[in-house]
Each structure stands twice: as structure tokens, then as C-alpha cells.
Design an enzyme around this catalytic site. Structure first.
Site, PDB file in Angstrom:
ATOM      1  N   ARG A  67       1.024  -0.934  -0.008  1.00 46.65           N
ATOM      2  CA  ARG A  67       0.010   0.165   0.089  1.00 46.65           C
ATOM      3  C   ARG A  67       0.649   1.169  -0.134  1.00 46.65           C
ATOM      4  O   ARG A  67       1.907   1.301   0.388  1.00 46.65           O
ATOM      5  CB  ARG A  67      -0.823   0.063   1.425  1.00 46.65           C
ATOM      6  N   ASP A 121     -12.498 -10.137  -4.776  1.00 42.24           N
ATOM      7  CA  ASP A 121     -13.914  -9.717  -4.308  1.00 42.24           C
ATOM      8  C   ASP A 121     -14.768  -9.601  -5.651  1.00 42.24           C
ATOM      9  O   ASP A 121     -16.097  -9.469  -5.357  1.00 42.24           O
ATOM     10  CB  ASP A 121     -13.950  -8.315  -3.531  1.00 42.24           C
ATOM     11  N   ASN A 140     -16.118  -6.934   1.098  1.00 40.86           N
ATOM     12  CA  ASN A 140     -16.429  -5.771   2.000  1.00 40.86           C
ATOM     13  C   ASN A 140     -17.675  -5.194   1.388  1.00 40.86           C
ATOM     14  O   ASN A 140     -18.686  -4.845   1.943  1.00 40.86           O
ATOM     15  CB  ASN A 140     -15.388  -5.119   2.226  1.00 40.86           C
TER      16      ASN A 140
END
Length: 325
Positions: free
Chosen positions: A73, A128, A172
Site C-alpha cells: 500500500r 472480491d 466488504n
């Protein structure tokens, strides 16, 4: 004709990222284009962690899970001064264009680099399946199969002991992992961010099944909606089932990528190299039906998400049916 391109993986790792990198190397090498791998995503761009990779490297990593290039990140990449360091490093190495494999956040970084003169093409790499502009993302199929195998195993034990289980999966802001896995395994209760049930609704649904004599119940939920362990305690208190929680966590990200994820990764990578070879940048590869397409950043990030609430409701109704013998 460009002579050198870079490739990096960014955001959360996803099975098939290595296949995507391999596809870039093979497609570019066939055109006489040198490929350079950037270690640890945008962080590596800023720090100059750039090295040449070849077809031997590509073949070595093709079938492996995770990402051999690494990922990290770097919130600071949103700052223009930080991006300028990355651009300067690319120009110093003679790299004219970049393939970025990652999610929406990675795409935004690629768009900013394109605006600064480095043509970038994004590949949808996330388990995801939350990139709206692509029907399926690299890594989704492998993660889904991992979840299905885990739920099947949990079901064996629940059925043997007349119990219930709360299973938490990733996803999420996108409940596709829960929806697809719940459909494939017959989970009686499914709750996602798009169609979230209250804890009371979950408990009451399980209670109804318990009173009707169902021998096992699986409650499948997306991450960050509940405290899974506390939810299991509530389900047990209301329904009478001995109930335990299983949080699958990072097991969903790892593992050897399925054939479908490898195929999507490699074909998307070939398509990305074609885009760069033709001078196109600021575009993001997606699967639309059975066809690969390239869309600009606005189309990619601002497409409305499909409403799957009715599909979830149908699966809930079907999976809650049973005949007590």
C-alpha cells in the site's frame, strides 16, 4: 513502436496475478518489447525497484498463487510530487508504458500516471469481483472455489452433529463471493452488504429451521457486517443449535489459481499489451459477456453496480426449503 513496458501488481493479492504478469511478458516479448517488473506496486515505482524480466521468469511464475512481484500500500501516491518521482524513475529506465493489475484504487493511480505522460492499462485483479466494469475479475474464481470447498467440509461436521455454523467470507463492498458460494453450497441464510439481514432476522430464520427439524444450517455472511463469533452466540441462544463461527480470512486469497483465472489473466494481459502497442493508455480491461473490452477511467469507476438483491432473495428462499425425514 514502444520498446520497453513495465508491469506491477497492486492492492490485495489475488490468484492469477502471476499469470497476468506472465501473459504481459510473453505477449510483449513476441513483439520485441522488453518488460520490466516493478516490485511491491507503486511503492516500488517510487523507490526505483525495477528489474528486467523475461519469458523464463514468466513460465516459472505462471501457475503460482500470490504475486511474485509483490504488492504494498502507498496512500501517498495520490500526491503529485510522489507520482512525479515514479514517472522520473520510469523515464530514467526508458519505460514508456505500464500494465497495472489490481483493483479500483490501483486503477486511479494508473489514470494519474497516464495523465502525466506514462500510458497505463489496468487489469482487474481482486478476489472480491468488485470492479463493476468487468463481469469477473482475476482471482474471483479461485477464491470462490476455496470458499466452496471450506463450506462443504463445514457442512459435513454440522450435519453429523446437528449444529449450525456462521461462516464469514471476504467481500466488504461486494457480496459476490457470498452469493455465488451460498448458491453453490446451499447455505440456508446469506447476508451481504447489498442485502444485509439484521442479527435478529438471522436468528429468527435459523430458529424456524431448528423448530422444523433441519439437521444442519449454514449462515454465510460477508466480512465487516457482524462480529461473527458474537453472532454465532446469538444464533445458538435463539435457535438452540450448538453454533460456531468460522472466519475464512486470508485462506481465500492464496492457493494455485484455477484454469479459468489463468485464462482470464493471460488473455487480458495479451489484450493490454495490444492496447499499449497501439498507443492507448488510461484504459482498463474488463470482461463483458465473453468479450474483452477496454474502457476509460470514467466508464470504469462510475458504472452503476448491478442490483442482485432479487437474486439473493430467490436463493435464500430456495435454500431454506427441505423435507424432514
Amino acid at each position: 513502436m514502444i520498446k520497453k513496458i513495465g508491469v506491477l501488481t497492486s492492492g490485495g493479492d489475488a490468484p492469477g496475478m502471476n499469470a497476468a504478469v506472465a501473459g504481459v511478458v510473453k505477449a510483449a516479448s513476441a513483439k520485441g518489447i522488453e518488460v520490466y517488473g516493478i516490485k511491491d506496486g507503486y511503492k516500488g515505482l517510487v523507490n526505483g525497484w525495477i528489474e528486467k524480466i523475461d519469458v523464463d521468469f514468466a513460465q516459472e511464475i505462471l501457475t503460482r498463487g500470490g504475486t511474485a512481484l509483490g504488492s504494498a500500500r502507498l496512500p501517498e501516491f495520490k500526491e503529485e510530487a510522489v507520482r512525479q518521482v515514479a514517472v522520473d524513475n520510469l523515464k530514467k529506465a526508458g519505460i514508456e508504458a505500464l500494465v497495472v493489475c489490481g483493483g479500483d484504487g490501483s486503477y486511479m493511480g494508473a489514470q494519474r500516471l497516464t495523465e502525466m505522460g506514462i500510458n497505463c492499462v489496468g487489469l482487474p485483479g481482486t478476489i472480491d469481483n468488485d470492479i463493476v466494469s468487468s463481469d469477473y475479475t482475476i482471482g474471483f474464481d479461485t477464491a470462490l472455489n476455496t470458499i466452496v470447498e471450506a463450506i462443504d467440509r463445514i457442512r459435513d461436521t454440522m450435519q453429523s452433529h446437528n449444529r449450525a455454523a456462521v461462516v464469514e467470507v471476504m467481500g466488504n463492498h461486494c457480496g459476490d463471493l457470498a452469493l455465488y458460494a451460498g448458491t453453490a453450497t446451499g447455505c440456508e441464510v446469506i447476508s451481504t452488504s447489498e442485502s444485509q439481514l439484521t442479527e435478529e432476522e438471522i436468528c429468527q430464520q435459523v430458529k424456524v429451521l431448528a423448530e422444523a427439524g433441519k439437521r444442519s444450517v449454514i449462515v454465510l455472511v460477508s466480512e465487516k457486517l457482524y462480529d461473527a463469533n458474537k453472532l454465532a452466540e446469538k444464533v445458538e441462544a435463539v435457535s438452540g443449535y450448538v453454533t460456531r463461527a468460522t472466519i475464512l480470512g486470508h485462506t481465500q486469497r492464496g492457493g494455485i489459481p484455477t484454469a479459468m483465472d489463468r485464462y482470464l489473466a493471460i488473455t487480458s494481459a495479451i489484450y493490454a499489451v495490444e492496447q499499449l502497442a497501439n498507443g492507448n493508455g488510461g484504459v482498463y480491461v474488463g470482461l463483458d459477456g465473453n468479450k474483452l473490452v477496454a474502457r476509460d477511467i470514467d466508464s470504469t469507476l462510475n458504472m452503476p453496480r448491478k442490483d442482485k438483491s432479487q437474486e439473493i432473495a430467490t436463493i435464500r428462499l430456495l435454500n431454506a426449503q427441505f423435507k424432514n425425514k
